[in-house]
Design a protein around this motif. Structure first.
Motif, PDB file in Angstrom:
ATOM      1  N   GLU A 134     191.153  39.336  56.782  1.00  0.00           N
ATOM      2  CA  GLU A 134     191.022  40.492  55.889  1.00  0.00           C
ATOM      3  C   GLU A 134     190.137  40.167  54.692  1.00  0.00           C
ATOM      4  OE1 GLU A 134     193.899  43.580  53.349  1.00  0.00           O
ATOM      5  OE2 GLU A 134     194.763  42.024  54.638  1.00  0.00           O
ATOM      6  N   LEU A 135     190.268  38.959  54.172  1.00  0.00           N
ATOM      7  CA  LEU A 135     189.434  38.557  53.040  1.00  0.00           C
ATOM      8  C   LEU A 135     187.961  38.461  53.446  1.00  0.00           C
ATOM      9  CD1 LEU A 135     191.718  35.757  51.516  1.00  0.00           C
ATOM     10  CD2 LEU A 135     191.461  38.131  50.735  1.00  0.00           C
ATOM     11  N   ILE A 136     187.693  37.987  54.659  1.00  0.00           N
ATOM     12  CA  ILE A 136     186.300  37.890  55.129  1.00  0.00           C
ATOM     13  C   ILE A 136     185.699  39.280  55.281  1.00  0.00           C
ATOM     14  CG2 ILE A 136     184.833  37.166  57.040  1.00  0.00           C
ATOM     15  CD1 ILE A 136     186.702  34.832  57.518  1.00  0.00           C
ATOM     16  N   TRP A 137     186.460  40.206  55.868  1.00  0.00           N
ATOM     17  CA  TRP A 137     185.943  41.570  56.018  1.00  0.00           C
ATOM     18  C   TRP A 137     185.651  42.203  54.665  1.00  0.00           C
ATOM     19  CZ3 TRP A 137     183.579  43.580  59.776  1.00  0.00           C
ATOM     20  CH2 TRP A 137     183.912  43.305  61.106  1.00  0.00           C
ATOM     21  N   GLU A 141     181.961  43.629  53.479  1.00  0.00           N
ATOM     22  CA  GLU A 141     181.751  44.995  52.995  1.00  0.00           C
ATOM     23  C   GLU A 141     181.193  45.011  51.576  1.00  0.00           C
ATOM     24  OE1 GLU A 141     185.498  46.872  53.400  1.00  0.00           O
ATOM     25  OE2 GLU A 141     185.380  47.068  55.594  1.00  0.00           O
ATOM     26  N   ALA A 142     181.548  44.014  50.775  1.00  0.00           N
ATOM     27  CA  ALA A 142     181.040  43.930  49.402  1.00  0.00           C
ATOM     28  C   ALA A 142     179.666  43.258  49.334  1.00  0.00           C
ATOM     29  CB  ALA A 142     182.023  43.176  48.515  1.00  0.00           C
ATOM     30  N   GLY A 143     179.151  42.794  50.457  1.00  0.00           N
ATOM     31  CA  GLY A 143     177.852  42.123  50.465  1.00  0.00           C
ATOM     32  C   GLY A 143     177.895  40.711  49.924  1.00  0.00           C
ATOM     33  N   GLN A 144     179.086  40.103  49.850  1.00  0.00           N
ATOM     34  CA  GLN A 144     179.239  38.728  49.357  1.00  0.00           C
ATOM     35  C   GLN A 144     179.348  37.784  50.559  1.00  0.00           C
ATOM     36  OE1 GLN A 144     182.741  39.078  46.911  1.00  0.00           O
ATOM     37  NE2 GLN A 144     181.615  39.970  45.193  1.00  0.00           N
ATOM     38  N   PHE A 145     178.191  37.496  51.157  1.00  0.00           N
ATOM     39  CA  PHE A 145     178.193  36.739  52.405  1.00  0.00           C
ATOM     40  C   PHE A 145     178.520  35.260  52.191  1.00  0.00           C
ATOM     41  CE2 PHE A 145     175.053  40.237  52.965  1.00  0.00           C
ATOM     42  CZ  PHE A 145     175.824  40.996  53.832  1.00  0.00           C
ATOM     43  N   THR A 146     178.145  34.708  51.073  1.00  0.00           N
ATOM     44  CA  THR A 146     178.496  33.317  50.792  1.00  0.00           C
ATOM     45  C   THR A 146     180.011  33.145  50.693  1.00  0.00           C
ATOM     46  OG1 THR A 146     176.411  32.954  49.628  1.00  0.00           O
ATOM     47  CG2 THR A 146     178.184  31.406  49.186  1.00  0.00           C
ATOM     48  N   LEU A 147     180.683  34.074  50.047  1.00  0.00           N
ATOM     49  CA  LEU A 147     182.141  34.049  49.967  1.00  0.00           C
ATOM     50  C   LEU A 147     182.748  34.131  51.364  1.00  0.00           C
ATOM     51  CD1 LEU A 147     184.837  34.171  48.471  1.00  0.00           C
ATOM     52  CD2 LEU A 147     184.470  36.646  48.175  1.00  0.00           C
ATOM     53  N   GLY A 148     182.229  35.051  52.181  1.00  0.00           N
ATOM     54  CA  GLY A 148     182.739  35.175  53.543  1.00  0.00           C
ATOM     55  C   GLY A 148     182.536  33.912  54.358  1.00  0.00           C
ATOM     56  N   ALA A 149     181.372  33.252  54.191  1.00  0.00           N
ATOM     57  CA  ALA A 149     181.102  32.012  54.922  1.00  0.00           C
ATOM     58  C   ALA A 149     182.064  30.902  54.502  1.00  0.00           C
ATOM     59  CB  ALA A 149     179.658  31.578  54.695  1.00  0.00           C
ATOM     60  N   GLN A 150     182.365  30.795  53.203  1.00  0.00           N
ATOM     61  CA  GLN A 150     183.302  29.772  52.735  1.00  0.00           C
ATOM     62  C   GLN A 150     184.707  30.011  53.291  1.00  0.00           C
ATOM     63  OE1 GLN A 150     182.756  28.447  48.436  1.00  0.00           O
ATOM     64  NE2 GLN A 150     181.590  30.341  48.409  1.00  0.00           N
ATOM     65  N   GLN A 190     186.860  33.655  64.986  1.00  0.00           N
ATOM     66  CA  GLN A 190     185.591  33.209  65.547  1.00  0.00           C
ATOM     67  C   GLN A 190     184.583  34.346  65.655  1.00  0.00           C
ATOM     68  OE1 GLN A 190     187.001  31.103  69.152  1.00  0.00           O
ATOM     69  NE2 GLN A 190     185.683  29.419  68.504  1.00  0.00           N
ATOM     70  N   GLN A 191     185.056  35.543  65.960  1.00  0.00           N
ATOM     71  CA  GLN A 191     184.150  36.690  66.057  1.00  0.00           C
ATOM     72  C   GLN A 191     183.522  37.037  64.711  1.00  0.00           C
ATOM     73  OE1 GLN A 191     186.421  39.871  67.790  1.00  0.00           O
ATOM     74  NE2 GLN A 191     186.758  38.807  69.730  1.00  0.00           N
ATOM     75  N   LEU A 192     184.206  36.694  63.640  1.00  0.00           N
ATOM     76  CA  LEU A 192     183.666  37.002  62.311  1.00  0.00           C
ATOM     77  C   LEU A 192     182.456  36.139  61.975  1.00  0.00           C
ATOM     78  CD1 LEU A 192     187.007  37.382  60.307  1.00  0.00           C
ATOM     79  CD2 LEU A 192     185.535  39.178  61.239  1.00  0.00           C
ATOM     80  N   GLN A 193     182.294  35.004  62.634  1.00  0.00           N
ATOM     81  CA  GLN A 193     181.117  34.177  62.380  1.00  0.00           C
ATOM     82  C   GLN A 193     179.845  34.911  62.793  1.00  0.00           C
ATOM     83  OE1 GLN A 193     180.932  30.501  64.566  1.00  0.00           O
ATOM     84  NE2 GLN A 193     179.346  29.633  63.246  1.00  0.00           N
ATOM     85  N   SER A 194     179.854  35.486  64.001  1.00  0.00           N
ATOM     86  CA  SER A 194     178.680  36.251  64.436  1.00  0.00           C
ATOM     87  C   SER A 194     178.470  37.485  63.572  1.00  0.00           C
ATOM     88  CB  SER A 194     178.837  36.655  65.904  1.00  0.00           C
ATOM     89  OG  SER A 194     179.989  37.472  66.084  1.00  0.00           O
ATOM     90  N   THR A 195     179.570  38.086  63.092  1.00  0.00           N
ATOM     91  CA  THR A 195     179.438  39.241  62.190  1.00  0.00           C
ATOM     92  C   THR A 195     178.749  38.838  60.892  1.00  0.00           C
ATOM     93  OG1 THR A 195     181.442  40.231  63.117  1.00  0.00           O
ATOM     94  CG2 THR A 195     180.698  41.035  60.971  1.00  0.00           C
TER      95      THR A 195
END
Length: 557
Positions: A134-137, A141-150, A190-195
């Motif tokens: 949920e935090l990655i999604w 959505e907020a455009g914070q891709f570095t946060l999502g990658a971490q 794992q699917q969130l990595q490709s996203t």
């Protein structure tokens, strides 16, 4: 019959194949044909037997190959299982030592619950895995891709820890058996990595790319792909080339001005993104702030409120986790950046010129070309404050997109349109003169000259020149037909002059480029074209006068 057998027995396989049934019956008796048929049947049976033998041999070889492949598969599977067992054993030993260290540190405060510590650590890790998606999604959505990658790398680290023994007889097999949710949750993560990678690529391939978005997306991609600065630089250039190709393709359905302006905006955004990420070092700073030993652990991005009280039971490797790259983090040399950008700019510049030249063929007025120039002037003016420095740092020299890509193309199109209009105007005059010569009675102006009319002096004295029947026109012997020809010529050439002035006339002002630097060249070329066309017109009129002997006394020019 014996002679027939001897004759036909001499036929070999090739001769039998070349026999024609019709010719055989025409040149041989029935008995001879029967003998040939028997021989042909024996040959067919012989070949059929050879085919059976060959197929059997091939089938035997195929079975042997299949057996060999099966043995290789079993052997390789055994090797893979052995290597996997070694990896699990190593991970188990490492994790057990970490868990023992954590247990020893917490023994003073949690002595009565020390036996449950491994179970609590597993429960806390599973709780963290369920909270991360949920935090990655939300980050995507907020455009914070570095946060999502971490967050993804944190979840990956947690999953790896759950594959090892947790200590206290809590083995990896027991964890997988007791908590099947781990496998399902990891499949979702794992699917969130490709996203994340797809979202970063989409942002980096957009026409309008802000510098902050570029750095954030590049940082996320480096963490997720575990690549070097050189590799991510090449990826960025590839994405920007793809973006420009998309802009050029979409511009074919639009008018020239917005299409060319979009191309210029895309190139400017690309150069600025490279400058910010690699020349200014923002990408290196972003990675260092995440991977440095002095940086806060990644678990702080989750927050204690998300996990609740069980967060204090997380193992130490999770609490101290920070993303890291496989190799040493090194900044990219400026010379390599400049060389790569120069090659990229040459490639995209050539594509932009070709597409602009094709688009300008649909602009049929000089005023439209002036609009294209004005659009570029506005686009380049918006980036003027920093463009000279950025272009010099990234491309190794100061670059003006107008002078480099569009100036020559637009100027050539202006001259082409003006020359075509001059040719069209004088060509129409030539056609009208031919029509008048075909009806030469229009040129017999005696009655027009010697006939008085109320309009000779115009409505007021001194304005007779404004009337077609004015006294001055009669003095020149210019009847209404000649006045119509000259008036049409004046009107057409006046339109050409107005178009020329629309492109060349204006006040010089300080801006991204000089809009009127080509005025002298354009005027000179248009003058040369006009002189040439007028000379051809005069020559044509004189040839018509020579051919028509009855009106040689008339003066047209």
């Amino acid at each position: 019959f014996t002679s027939t057998r001897e004759m036909t027995a001499a036929l070999n396989t090739e001769q039998l194949l070349q026999l024609s049934p019709d010719k055989l019956l025409e040149t041989h008796t029935v008995a001879e044909a029967v003998v040939v048929g028997q021989q042909l049947a024996k040959e067919v049976e012989k070949k059929r037997e050879e085919l059976r033998v060959m197929v059997g041999e091939r089938y035997r070889d195929l079975i042997d190959a299949a057996d060999t492949i099966q043995n290789m598969r079993l052997c390789s599977s055994s090797v893979i299982q052995s290597v996997g067992g070694m990896q699990q054993s190593c991970s188990s030993l490492q994790h057990q030592s970490a868990m023992q260290a954590v247990t020893s540190m917490q023994a003073k405060d949690l002595a009565p619950a020390s036996a449950n510590s491994p179970y609590l650590g597993v429960a806390a890790a599973i709780k963290l895995m369920t909270a991360v998606p949920e935090l990655i999604w939300a980050a995507v959505e907020a455009g914070q891709f570095t946060l999502g990658a971490q967050l993804f790398l944190l979840a990956q680290h947690v999953h790896t820890g759950l594959l090892a023994d947790a200590g206290g007889q809590v083995t990896a097999e027991k964890i997988a058996q007791w908590f099947p949710v781990i496998a399902r949750q990891w499949a979702t993560i794992q699917q969130l990595q490709s996203t994340l990678l797809t979202s970063c690529q989409t942002k980096l391939s957009a026409e309008q790319l802000s510098q902050e978005t570029a750095v954030d997306s590049l940082t996320a991609m480096m963490l997720l792909k575990n690549c070097t600065m050189e590799q991510i630089f090449q990826d960025l250039l590839s994405f920007r080339s793809s973006s420009l190709s998309t802009v050029l393709l979409s511009g074919r359905t639009d008018s020239a001005r917005p299409a060319i302006c979009s191309t210029a905006s895309c190139i400017i955004a690309s150069v600025q993104a490279v400058h910010q990420a690699f020349i200014q070092g923002s990408l290196m700073q972003s990675l260092s702030s995440i991977m440095s030993s002095s940086s806060p652990p990644t678990i702080e991005l989750v927050g204690c409120s998300t996990l609740g009280p069980i967060a204090r039971h997380l193992p130490s490797p999770i609490m101290q986790f920070r993303p890291r790259l496989r190799g040493e983090l090194k900044d990219m040399e400026k010379e390599k950046v400049v060389q790569g950008m120069m090659k990229w700019f040459e490639d995209v510049g050539e594509k932009a010129r070709v597409e602009a030249k094709a688009l300008l063929q649909y602009v049929i007025t000089v005023e439209g070309l002036a609009g294209v120039r004005e659009g570029l002037y506005q686009v380049l003016g918006q980036a003027r404050s920093s463009w000279n420095m950025v272009g010099k740092d990234v491309l190794g020299k100061e670059v003006c997109l107008w002078d480099t890509l569009y100036r020559q193309i637009v100027t050539e199109r202006v001259v082409e349109l003006l020359g075509h209009r001059v040719s069209e105007v004088l060509g129409n005059v030539k056609e009208e003169v031919k029509k008048v010569f075909d009806n030469s009675e229009h040129f017999m102006g005696e009655s027009f000259v010697w006939t008085e009319a109320t309009s000779d002096l115009g409505n007021n004295w001194g304005k007779g020149e404004a009337e077609k029947g004015g006294l001055e026109m009669k003095c020149w012997s210019w009847n209404t037909c000649i006045q119509d020809l000259c008036g049409g010529t004046d009107t057409g050439l006046k339109g050409v002059l107005e178009s020329l002035m629309a492109y060349t006339k204006g006040e010089k002002e300080e801006g991204p480029f000089d809009k009127f630097c080509d005025n002298e060249e354009i005027i000179e070329k248009c003058s040369s074209i006009s002189r040439q066309e007028i000379a051809e017109l005069v020559a044509s009129l004189r040839s018509l006068l020579v051919k028509d002997k009855e009106i040689t006394d008339m003066v047209l020019l």
